[in-house]
Design a protein around this motif. Structure first.
Motif, PDB file in Angstrom:
ATOM      1  N   ASP A   1      45.088 -47.804 -22.653  1.00 32.43           N
ATOM      2  CA  ASP A   1      44.046 -47.509 -23.637  1.00 32.43           C
ATOM      3  C   ASP A   1      44.284 -46.125 -24.231  1.00 32.43           C
ATOM      4  OD1 ASP A   1      41.181 -46.380 -24.366  1.00 32.43           O
ATOM      5  OD2 ASP A   1      41.025 -48.568 -24.319  1.00 32.43           O
ATOM      6  N   GLN A   2      44.046 -45.995 -25.518  1.00 31.01           N
ATOM      7  CA  GLN A   2      44.293 -44.722 -26.203  1.00 31.01           C
ATOM      8  C   GLN A   2      43.438 -43.596 -25.636  1.00 31.01           C
ATOM      9  OE1 GLN A   2      46.750 -44.327 -28.494  1.00 31.01           O
ATOM     10  NE2 GLN A   2      46.329 -42.123 -28.371  1.00 31.01           N
ATOM     11  N   LEU A   3      42.208 -43.920 -25.208  1.00 30.35           N
ATOM     12  CA  LEU A   3      41.310 -42.911 -24.640  1.00 30.35           C
ATOM     13  C   LEU A   3      41.893 -42.313 -23.361  1.00 30.35           C
ATOM     14  CD1 LEU A   3      38.477 -41.606 -25.040  1.00 30.35           C
ATOM     15  CD2 LEU A   3      37.580 -43.376 -23.493  1.00 30.35           C
ATOM     16  N   ASN A   4      42.481 -43.193 -22.502  1.00 33.76           N
ATOM     17  CA  ASN A   4      43.114 -42.719 -21.265  1.00 33.76           C
ATOM     18  C   ASN A   4      44.337 -41.850 -21.562  1.00 33.76           C
ATOM     19  OD1 ASN A   4      42.451 -46.000 -20.152  1.00 33.76           O
ATOM     20  ND2 ASN A   4      41.308 -44.210 -19.481  1.00 33.76           N
ATOM     21  N   TRP A   5      45.112 -42.289 -22.540  1.00 30.23           N
ATOM     22  CA  TRP A   5      46.331 -41.555 -22.894  1.00 30.23           C
ATOM     23  C   TRP A   5      45.998 -40.190 -23.492  1.00 30.23           C
ATOM     24  CZ3 TRP A   5      51.107 -41.924 -21.425  1.00 30.23           C
ATOM     25  CH2 TRP A   5      52.105 -41.244 -22.122  1.00 30.23           C
ATOM     26  N   ASP A   6      44.956 -40.137 -24.337  1.00 29.57           N
ATOM     27  CA  ASP A   6      44.535 -38.858 -24.940  1.00 29.57           C
ATOM     28  C   ASP A   6      44.083 -37.868 -23.871  1.00 29.57           C
ATOM     29  OD1 ASP A   6      45.106 -39.767 -27.470  1.00 29.57           O
ATOM     30  OD2 ASP A   6      43.025 -40.324 -27.957  1.00 29.57           O
TER      31      ASP A   6
ATOM     32  N   PHE B   1      45.176 -37.754 -20.819  1.00 30.67           N
ATOM     33  CA  PHE B   1      46.388 -37.272 -20.154  1.00 30.67           C
ATOM     34  C   PHE B   1      47.102 -36.220 -20.993  1.00 30.67           C
ATOM     35  CE2 PHE B   1      51.087 -37.952 -19.917  1.00 30.67           C
ATOM     36  CZ  PHE B   1      51.290 -37.236 -18.738  1.00 30.67           C
ATOM     37  N   ILE B   2      47.220 -36.464 -22.288  1.00 31.39           N
ATOM     38  CA  ILE B   2      47.883 -35.506 -23.184  1.00 31.39           C
ATOM     39  C   ILE B   2      47.138 -34.171 -23.177  1.00 31.39           C
ATOM     40  CG2 ILE B   2      48.508 -34.995 -25.578  1.00 31.39           C
ATOM     41  CD1 ILE B   2      50.318 -37.050 -24.189  1.00 31.39           C
ATOM     42  N   ALA B   3      45.799 -34.228 -23.170  1.00 30.56           N
ATOM     43  CA  ALA B   3      44.998 -32.997 -23.151  1.00 30.56           C
ATOM     44  C   ALA B   3      45.197 -32.214 -21.852  1.00 30.56           C
ATOM     45  CB  ALA B   3      43.524 -33.340 -23.337  1.00 30.56           C
ATOM     46  N   LEU B   4      45.425 -32.945 -20.749  1.00 28.71           N
ATOM     47  CA  LEU B   4      45.594 -32.290 -19.438  1.00 28.71           C
ATOM     48  C   LEU B   4      47.039 -31.896 -19.145  1.00 28.71           C
ATOM     49  CD1 LEU B   4      43.336 -34.133 -16.825  1.00 28.71           C
ATOM     50  CD2 LEU B   4      43.357 -31.698 -17.344  1.00 28.71           C
TER      51      LEU B   4
ATOM     52  N   LEU C   1      51.355 -29.194 -16.035  1.00 28.90           N
ATOM     53  CA  LEU C   1      52.648 -28.516 -15.977  1.00 28.90           C
ATOM     54  C   LEU C   1      52.500 -27.072 -15.490  1.00 28.90           C
ATOM     55  CD1 LEU C   1      54.336 -29.863 -19.242  1.00 28.90           C
ATOM     56  CD2 LEU C   1      54.675 -30.630 -16.883  1.00 28.90           C
ATOM     57  N   LEU C   2      51.417 -26.400 -15.909  1.00 29.67           N
ATOM     58  CA  LEU C   2      51.177 -25.035 -15.440  1.00 29.67           C
ATOM     59  C   LEU C   2      50.911 -25.002 -13.935  1.00 29.67           C
ATOM     60  CD1 LEU C   2      49.009 -23.404 -18.266  1.00 29.67           C
ATOM     61  CD2 LEU C   2      51.266 -22.651 -17.469  1.00 29.67           C
ATOM     62  N   ILE C   3      50.090 -25.930 -13.455  1.00 24.22           N
ATOM     63  CA  ILE C   3      49.811 -26.027 -12.013  1.00 24.22           C
ATOM     64  C   ILE C   3      51.101 -26.324 -11.257  1.00 24.22           C
ATOM     65  CG2 ILE C   3      48.666 -27.437 -10.261  1.00 24.22           C
ATOM     66  CD1 ILE C   3      46.357 -27.792 -12.337  1.00 24.22           C
ATOM     67  N   SER C   4      51.890 -27.248 -11.795  1.00 31.22           N
ATOM     68  CA  SER C   4      53.161 -27.612 -11.153  1.00 31.22           C
ATOM     69  C   SER C   4      54.112 -26.431 -11.111  1.00 31.22           C
ATOM     70  CB  SER C   4      53.815 -28.779 -11.900  1.00 31.22           C
ATOM     71  OG  SER C   4      52.961 -29.904 -11.933  1.00 31.22           O
TER      72      SER C   4
ATOM     73  N   PHE D   1      38.295 -32.632 -13.684  1.00 29.92           N
ATOM     74  CA  PHE D   1      36.830 -32.587 -13.570  1.00 29.92           C
ATOM     75  C   PHE D   1      36.249 -31.429 -14.380  1.00 29.92           C
ATOM     76  CE2 PHE D   1      33.047 -30.879 -11.438  1.00 29.92           C
ATOM     77  CZ  PHE D   1      32.195 -31.992 -11.508  1.00 29.92           C
ATOM     78  N   LEU D   2      36.832 -30.246 -14.223  1.00 29.76           N
ATOM     79  CA  LEU D   2      36.307 -29.051 -14.903  1.00 29.76           C
ATOM     80  C   LEU D   2      36.457 -29.146 -16.416  1.00 29.76           C
ATOM     81  CD1 LEU D   2      37.616 -26.293 -12.448  1.00 29.76           C
ATOM     82  CD2 LEU D   2      35.246 -27.040 -12.731  1.00 29.76           C
ATOM     83  N   LEU D   3      37.557 -29.778 -16.862  1.00 24.28           N
ATOM     84  CA  LEU D   3      37.801 -29.909 -18.302  1.00 24.28           C
ATOM     85  C   LEU D   3      37.163 -31.172 -18.880  1.00 24.28           C
ATOM     86  CD1 LEU D   3      41.539 -28.754 -18.308  1.00 24.28           C
ATOM     87  CD2 LEU D   3      39.566 -27.442 -19.081  1.00 24.28           C
ATOM     88  N   ARG D   4      36.426 -31.895 -18.030  1.00 28.30           N
ATOM     89  CA  ARG D   4      35.669 -33.075 -18.450  1.00 28.30           C
ATOM     90  C   ARG D   4      36.552 -34.181 -19.016  1.00 28.30           C
ATOM     91  NH1 ARG D   4      31.224 -31.978 -15.928  1.00 28.30           N
ATOM     92  NH2 ARG D   4      29.958 -33.302 -17.299  1.00 28.30           N
ATOM     93  N   GLU D   5      37.768 -34.259 -18.519  1.00 27.20           N
ATOM     94  CA  GLU D   5      38.692 -35.317 -18.972  1.00 27.20           C
ATOM     95  C   GLU D   5      38.574 -36.505 -18.021  1.00 27.20           C
ATOM     96  OE1 GLU D   5      40.112 -35.349 -21.727  1.00 27.20           O
ATOM     97  OE2 GLU D   5      40.136 -33.254 -22.366  1.00 27.20           O
TER      98      GLU D   5
END
Length: 443
Positions: free
Chosen positions: A38-43, A45-48, A53-56, A96-100
């Protein structure tokens, strides 16, 4: 210098591939989880993705996942598992914090499993190539120092390493000839500063990586200030210890962490207390002992008791051995897992200790160590800690001199960030049983 630059380039490439594999793990996770994404799920992921990558990247650097040589397979897999597990929790927290919320937790968890598989395969593939290459290492220093460190260098530079040794009294010409033939140069601590500088200059000129075992003078000059007296450059050397602002930040952090730790661990403490009462109904649960803290001020340290009652009545102060009969069966477990140290959060809350710092010692041993090492007294310029730089870099059996180097380096290079790094890397230490093994003594 070519080899040094090449090594940095290799590490940079390894980090990039690590990050790509983590990203790939999420892409594959979506395909495992959904027949049609679903596009909503993919969006979501893209936002996160930047945060993932920064956490990694943070944990790749924290646990040195880019470094493959000079590590065993177990070290690589263990560090990788700890890093990816922490990545998992922080990624869930970020979503959770970024409401994604459109990024399912199942996708994150599946990506965790796939990522571990991909990264383990990738790391072991690199390891198989690196381990085939033998390293030539040259140690320059006194014979007794070489005998002490020879086995350690063999492990540090790989099983196929060939260790050569030249005495510091050999001619410079002979030393320089040997430098040209090796991959790494290790300089002992007992070499004069004049000879040390000549050797370092020659090694650098020939593109060799140099490791120097520091003495107290070297540690004193670390973090020195470059300034001038008129038009003459001078190095300003600050006294040992922390600034007022560093002390305030460290104390505030200690209070917050110790309070949270005592609240979170309180149910766990009850379980340990019940087990200890079942195992030894007549024995004490907590063990108290006098230690010396900052400025050699006496305080009472708290631990879960791991030895039989009155363990030192006949022997007096004795360091624990590897097969020490004074340690109880349950005591062996809590010592290996460091559970016996947890009550020291009470010491931190009281202000006798810090979360991070040199380990506190007894007055009996401190007097002995100060006679053997004049710089040992500088350890007491900061509060002792539950964990420390010497604990993550060394072992229980590491020599007093080597532990002292780590402790003095920590004090000289103290920062809040360094404290955070030490705490994260303590997790690795808890999983390494060799770190807590006692001295090999017969009883």
């Amino acid at each position: 210098m070519g080899e040094i630059n090449s090594t940095r380039t290799q590490k940079f490439l390894i980090i990039l591939i690590d990050l790509f594999l983590i990203f790939l793990a999420y892409v594959l996770s979506f395909h495992f989880r959904f027949e049609k994404i679903d596009q909503l799920n993919w969006d979501a992921f893209i936002a996160l993705t930047p945060w993932i990558l920064l956490i990694s990247l943070f944990f790749i650097l924290m646990y040195e996942l880019y470094s493959i040589d000079r590590k065993s397979k177990w070290d690589i897999i263990r560090n990788l598992f700890v890093a990816t597990t922490l990545m998992l929790f922080l990624t869930m927290a970020a979503s959770f914090l970024l409401r994604e919320f459109a990024l399912p937790r199942s996708v994150i968890f599946i990506a965790y499993i796939i990522g571990n598989i991909l990264l383990v395969f990738w790391k072991l593939l690199i390891y198989s190539f690196v381990s085939k290459k033998g390293n030539l290492v040259l140690f320059i220093g006194e014979d007794d120092e070489y005998l002490k460190i020879a086995d350690q260098m063999d492990f540090q530079f790989g099983k196929r390493a060939t260790i050569n040794h030249v005495n510091m009294n050999d001619s410079l010409e002979q030393i320089f000839k040997n430098i040209c033939k090796v991959d790494y140069v290790v300089i002992g601590a007992k070499i004069s500063n004049e000879l040390k500088s000549q050797i370092i200059y020659e090694a650098i000129k020939n593109g060799k990586i140099v490791y120097v075992i520091p003495d107290f003078y070297d540690l004193l000059l670390s973090q020195s200030i470059i300034t001038t007296i008129d038009d003459t450059m001078v190095m300003g050397v600050n006294p040992f210890g922390l600034t007022v602002s560093q002390k305030l930040i460290k104390r505030a952090y200690d209070i917050i962490v110790s309070l949270l730790a005592l609240i979170i661990l309180s149910p766990f403490f009850v379980v340990i207390m019940v087990i200890m009462k079942i195992k030894e109904p007549k024995g004490r649960i907590f063990y108290k002992q006098e230690r010396l803290g900052q400025n050699n001020k006496e305080f009472m340290i708290y631990k879960f008791r791991s030895m039989v009652e009155g363990a030192e009545i006949l022997t007096g102060p004795v360091l624990a051995g590897q097969n020490d009969p004074r340690i109880t069966k349950f005591g062996h477990f809590i010592r290996k897992t460091r559970i016996d140290e947890l009550p020291q959060f009470l010491n931190v809350l009281k202000g006798d200790m810090s979360v991070v710092g040199p380990r506190p010692e007894r007055e009996f041993f401190i007097k002995q160590f100060e006679q053997e090492h004049s710089s040992y007294t500088y350890r007491s310029t900061v509060k002792p800690g539950i964990t420390g730089y010497a604990q993550i870099m060394g072992k229980y059996t590491t020599s007093v001199e080597d532990k002292l180097r780590f402790d003095l380096f920590y004090i000289r290079n103290y920062s809040f960030v360094l404290d955070i790094i030490i705490q994260f890397r303590t997790v690795i230490v808890l999983m390494d049983k060799t770190k807590s093994e006692g001295r090999k003594e017969k009883y």
